[in-house]
Design a protein around this motif. Sequence first.
Motif, PDB file in Angstrom:
ATOM      1  N   TYR A  84     -35.086 -50.193  21.678  1.00  0.00           N
ATOM      2  CA  TYR A  84     -34.613 -51.597  21.806  1.00  0.00           C
ATOM      3  C   TYR A  84     -33.191 -51.700  21.273  1.00  0.00           C
ATOM      4  O   TYR A  84     -32.365 -52.417  21.804  1.00  0.00           O
ATOM      5  N   LEU A  85     -32.940 -51.001  20.158  1.00  0.00           N
ATOM      6  CA  LEU A  85     -31.643 -51.169  19.495  1.00  0.00           C
ATOM      7  C   LEU A  85     -30.521 -50.483  20.270  1.00  0.00           C
ATOM      8  O   LEU A  85     -29.424 -51.025  20.368  1.00  0.00           O
ATOM      9  N   TYR A  86     -30.807 -49.298  20.838  1.00  0.00           N
ATOM     10  CA  TYR A  86     -29.767 -48.670  21.682  1.00  0.00           C
ATOM     11  C   TYR A  86     -29.467 -49.585  22.874  1.00  0.00           C
ATOM     12  O   TYR A  86     -28.316 -49.755  23.265  1.00  0.00           O
ATOM     13  N   SER A  87     -30.509 -50.170  23.446  1.00  0.00           N
ATOM     14  CA  SER A  87     -30.290 -51.055  24.594  1.00  0.00           C
ATOM     15  C   SER A  87     -29.456 -52.263  24.179  1.00  0.00           C
ATOM     16  O   SER A  87     -28.543 -52.678  24.898  1.00  0.00           O
ATOM     17  N   ALA A  88     -29.779 -52.849  23.015  1.00  0.00           N
ATOM     18  CA  ALA A  88     -29.008 -54.009  22.531  1.00  0.00           C
ATOM     19  C   ALA A  88     -27.551 -53.604  22.327  1.00  0.00           C
ATOM     20  O   ALA A  88     -26.625 -54.336  22.670  1.00  0.00           O
ATOM     21  N   CYS A  89     -27.351 -52.402  21.806  1.00  0.00           N
ATOM     22  CA  CYS A  89     -25.998 -51.921  21.520  1.00  0.00           C
ATOM     23  C   CYS A  89     -25.213 -51.717  22.817  1.00  0.00           C
ATOM     24  O   CYS A  89     -24.028 -52.055  22.894  1.00  0.00           O
ATOM     25  N   GLU A  90     -25.898 -51.218  23.838  1.00  0.00           N
ATOM     26  CA  GLU A  90     -25.217 -50.981  25.123  1.00  0.00           C
ATOM     27  C   GLU A  90     -24.669 -52.269  25.736  1.00  0.00           C
ATOM     28  O   GLU A  90     -23.687 -52.237  26.472  1.00  0.00           O
ATOM     29  N   THR A  91     -25.295 -53.407  25.424  1.00  0.00           N
ATOM     30  CA  THR A  91     -24.803 -54.679  25.990  1.00  0.00           C
ATOM     31  C   THR A  91     -23.419 -55.027  25.439  1.00  0.00           C
ATOM     32  O   THR A  91     -22.774 -55.938  25.930  1.00  0.00           O
ATOM     33  N   LEU A  92     -22.977 -54.305  24.405  1.00  0.00           N
ATOM     34  CA  LEU A  92     -21.643 -54.565  23.845  1.00  0.00           C
ATOM     35  C   LEU A  92     -20.584 -53.674  24.496  1.00  0.00           C
ATOM     36  O   LEU A  92     -19.446 -53.620  24.042  1.00  0.00           O
ATOM     37  N   GLY A  93     -20.994 -52.936  25.530  1.00  0.00           N
ATOM     38  CA  GLY A  93     -20.007 -52.168  26.293  1.00  0.00           C
ATOM     39  C   GLY A  93     -19.794 -50.752  25.790  1.00  0.00           C
ATOM     40  O   GLY A  93     -18.692 -50.228  25.864  1.00  0.00           O
ATOM     41  N   ILE A  94     -20.828 -50.117  25.270  1.00  0.00           N
ATOM     42  CA  ILE A  94     -20.718 -48.704  24.882  1.00  0.00           C
ATOM     43  C   ILE A  94     -21.902 -47.981  25.517  1.00  0.00           C
ATOM     44  O   ILE A  94     -22.981 -48.568  25.645  1.00  0.00           O
ATOM     45  N   SER A  95     -21.696 -46.731  25.961  1.00  0.00           N
ATOM     46  CA  SER A  95     -22.787 -46.055  26.671  1.00  0.00           C
ATOM     47  C   SER A  95     -23.721 -45.343  25.688  1.00  0.00           C
ATOM     48  O   SER A  95     -23.347 -45.013  24.566  1.00  0.00           O
ATOM     49  N   ARG A  96     -24.932 -45.092  26.176  1.00  0.00           N
ATOM     50  CA  ARG A  96     -25.930 -44.383  25.368  1.00  0.00           C
ATOM     51  C   ARG A  96     -25.415 -42.988  25.011  1.00  0.00           C
ATOM     52  O   ARG A  96     -25.583 -42.512  23.896  1.00  0.00           O
ATOM     53  N   GLU A  97     -24.755 -42.322  25.991  1.00  0.00           N
ATOM     54  CA  GLU A  97     -24.240 -40.965  25.753  1.00  0.00           C
ATOM     55  C   GLU A  97     -23.258 -40.975  24.584  1.00  0.00           C
ATOM     56  O   GLU A  97     -23.296 -40.112  23.715  1.00  0.00           O
ATOM     57  N   GLU A  98     -22.390 -41.987  24.588  1.00  0.00           N
ATOM     58  CA  GLU A  98     -21.389 -42.045  23.528  1.00  0.00           C
ATOM     59  C   GLU A  98     -22.063 -42.280  22.166  1.00  0.00           C
ATOM     60  O   GLU A  98     -21.686 -41.680  21.155  1.00  0.00           O
ATOM     61  N   LEU A  99     -23.075 -43.118  22.169  1.00  0.00           N
ATOM     62  CA  LEU A  99     -23.777 -43.398  20.906  1.00  0.00           C
ATOM     63  C   LEU A  99     -24.432 -42.126  20.361  1.00  0.00           C
ATOM     64  O   LEU A  99     -24.329 -41.805  19.179  1.00  0.00           O
ATOM     65  N   TYR A 100     -25.125 -41.408  21.269  1.00  0.00           N
ATOM     66  CA  TYR A 100     -25.766 -40.153  20.829  1.00  0.00           C
ATOM     67  C   TYR A 100     -24.712 -39.162  20.342  1.00  0.00           C
ATOM     68  O   TYR A 100     -24.906 -38.455  19.366  1.00  0.00           O
ATOM     69  N   ASN A 101     -23.615 -39.131  21.082  1.00  0.00           N
ATOM     70  CA  ASN A 101     -22.554 -38.204  20.712  1.00  0.00           C
ATOM     71  C   ASN A 101     -22.038 -38.506  19.293  1.00  0.00           C
ATOM     72  O   ASN A 101     -21.805 -37.590  18.496  1.00  0.00           O
ATOM     73  N   GLN A 102     -21.892 -39.779  18.978  1.00  0.00           N
ATOM     74  CA  GLN A 102     -21.437 -40.154  17.626  1.00  0.00           C
ATOM     75  C   GLN A 102     -22.435 -39.686  16.565  1.00  0.00           C
ATOM     76  O   GLN A 102     -22.056 -39.245  15.489  1.00  0.00           O
ATOM     77  N   LEU A 103     -23.731 -39.782  16.896  1.00  0.00           N
ATOM     78  CA  LEU A 103     -24.744 -39.316  15.941  1.00  0.00           C
ATOM     79  C   LEU A 103     -24.667 -37.789  15.788  1.00  0.00           C
ATOM     80  O   LEU A 103     -24.631 -37.259  14.678  1.00  0.00           O
ATOM     81  N   HIS A 104     -24.621 -37.102  16.932  1.00  0.00           N
ATOM     82  CA  HIS A 104     -24.694 -35.635  16.894  1.00  0.00           C
ATOM     83  C   HIS A 104     -23.452 -34.984  16.283  1.00  0.00           C
ATOM     84  O   HIS A 104     -23.528 -33.896  15.744  1.00  0.00           O
ATOM     85  N   THR A 105     -22.312 -35.662  16.371  1.00  0.00           N
ATOM     86  CA  THR A 105     -21.104 -35.073  15.791  1.00  0.00           C
ATOM     87  C   THR A 105     -20.924 -35.509  14.333  1.00  0.00           C
ATOM     88  O   THR A 105     -19.977 -35.088  13.670  1.00  0.00           O
ATOM     89  N   GLY A 106     -21.806 -36.374  13.868  1.00  0.00           N
ATOM     90  CA  GLY A 106     -21.692 -36.831  12.477  1.00  0.00           C
ATOM     91  C   GLY A 106     -20.704 -37.982  12.312  1.00  0.00           C
ATOM     92  O   GLY A 106     -20.431 -38.416  11.195  1.00  0.00           O
ATOM     93  N   ALA A 107     -20.165 -38.503  13.445  1.00  0.00           N
ATOM     94  CA  ALA A 107     -19.201 -39.613  13.342  1.00  0.00           C
ATOM     95  C   ALA A 107     -19.905 -40.902  12.940  1.00  0.00           C
ATOM     96  O   ALA A 107     -19.324 -41.759  12.270  1.00  0.00           O
ATOM     97  N   ALA A 108     -21.166 -41.054  13.357  1.00  0.00           N
ATOM     98  CA  ALA A 108     -21.911 -42.270  13.008  1.00  0.00           C
ATOM     99  C   ALA A 108     -22.885 -41.957  11.886  1.00  0.00           C
ATOM    100  O   ALA A 108     -23.365 -40.827  11.757  1.00  0.00           O
ATOM    101  N   LYS A 109     -23.169 -42.964  11.091  1.00  0.00           N
ATOM    102  CA  LYS A 109     -24.103 -42.760   9.976  1.00  0.00           C
ATOM    103  C   LYS A 109     -25.493 -43.270  10.361  1.00  0.00           C
ATOM    104  O   LYS A 109     -25.655 -44.023  11.306  1.00  0.00           O
ATOM    105  N   TYR A 110     -26.475 -42.826   9.578  1.00  0.00           N
ATOM    106  CA  TYR A 110     -27.815 -43.410   9.653  1.00  0.00           C
ATOM    107  C   TYR A 110     -28.266 -43.580   8.204  1.00  0.00           C
ATOM    108  O   TYR A 110     -27.601 -43.078   7.286  1.00  0.00           O
TER     109      TYR A 110
END
Length: 318
Positions: A84-110
């Motif tokens: 649900y949250l990735y889908s909500a985030c995509e409505t702000l104009g960012i793709s799922r691939e980019e979001l995953y990429n940020q996680l996998h490269t360590g650019a995004a936090k959890y």
Amino acid sequence: MSEAEIKSLEAQFEAKIANDEKIEPKDWMPEKYRKTHIRQISQHAHSEIVGMLPEGNWITRAPSLRRKAALLAKVQDEAGHGLYLYSACETLGISREELYNQLHTGAAKYSSIFNYPTLTWADMGAIGWLVDGAAIINQVPLCSTSYGPYARAMVRVCKEESFHQRQGYEIMLSLCNGTEEQKQMAQDALNRWWWPSLMMLGPEDKDSVHTEQSMKWKLKRKTNDELRQQFIDQTVPQADILGLTIPDPELKWNEDKGGYDFGPIDWDEFWQVVKGHGPMNKKRLDDRRNAWEKGKWVRDAAMAYAQKQNERKNKQAI
Ligand SMILES: [Fe+2]
Ligand SMILES: [Fe+2]
């Protein structure tokens, strides 16, 4: 767009938030609002799916069929929350691939809490009770946050979180009513998860850089310190029922403030874990990257199937 036009759009935007109206994906919004929401919603989504790892680790070792079914359901819920949250985030104009990429490269936090190991079955109890318990306190106010897709996703997330909290507490209760050894396991899990759970509610207000702006956008309704106090006041009586001791010698009821006083939190540890030096940071990210790489054939197959279906539909249309 002229400066006067932007000013007028900004005024309309502020008025909507002040009136508790929702901001929807196609509405005009300041760039800073969009960016902050992408950051927060994606961090939240990443936390949901990374959070599956420490518990998924125990599904095959659950002590009974009933426990296994409940834990499996909980871990599946977390996958749903991520979705649900990735889908909500995509409505702000960012793709799922980019979001995953940020996680996998360590650019995004959890959430840093998932960088601690799960050593015994009692950790499944402590995580549900404390970690999902702290998550509820963080998340209930988000059901009325200003960004519509986020607020609507949170309504369902919160309902499911309360089941998670109860399944964890029930595990603790069974262990505490069991043998001395089982009770010790529960105490040991509480000892390890208590402080990281308090850290989950975020840095102290004086060190929190985003609080003021987030309060304005109703992304936050209470400050980190207020949320932490609420969590402690609600959790201490629950520990009393279990007959467990909170690992804080300075914990004491304060009649004047109507809440508990508590000892200092080790913020050095918190920042170490945030910066990637927690006990499990590397393993969690490796597991996510592996899952992504090993799942490539599934994504490819799904895309090929969708394309075939489309071609078939188009042929029929002709
Ligand atoms: Fe969740
Ligand atoms: Fe949960």
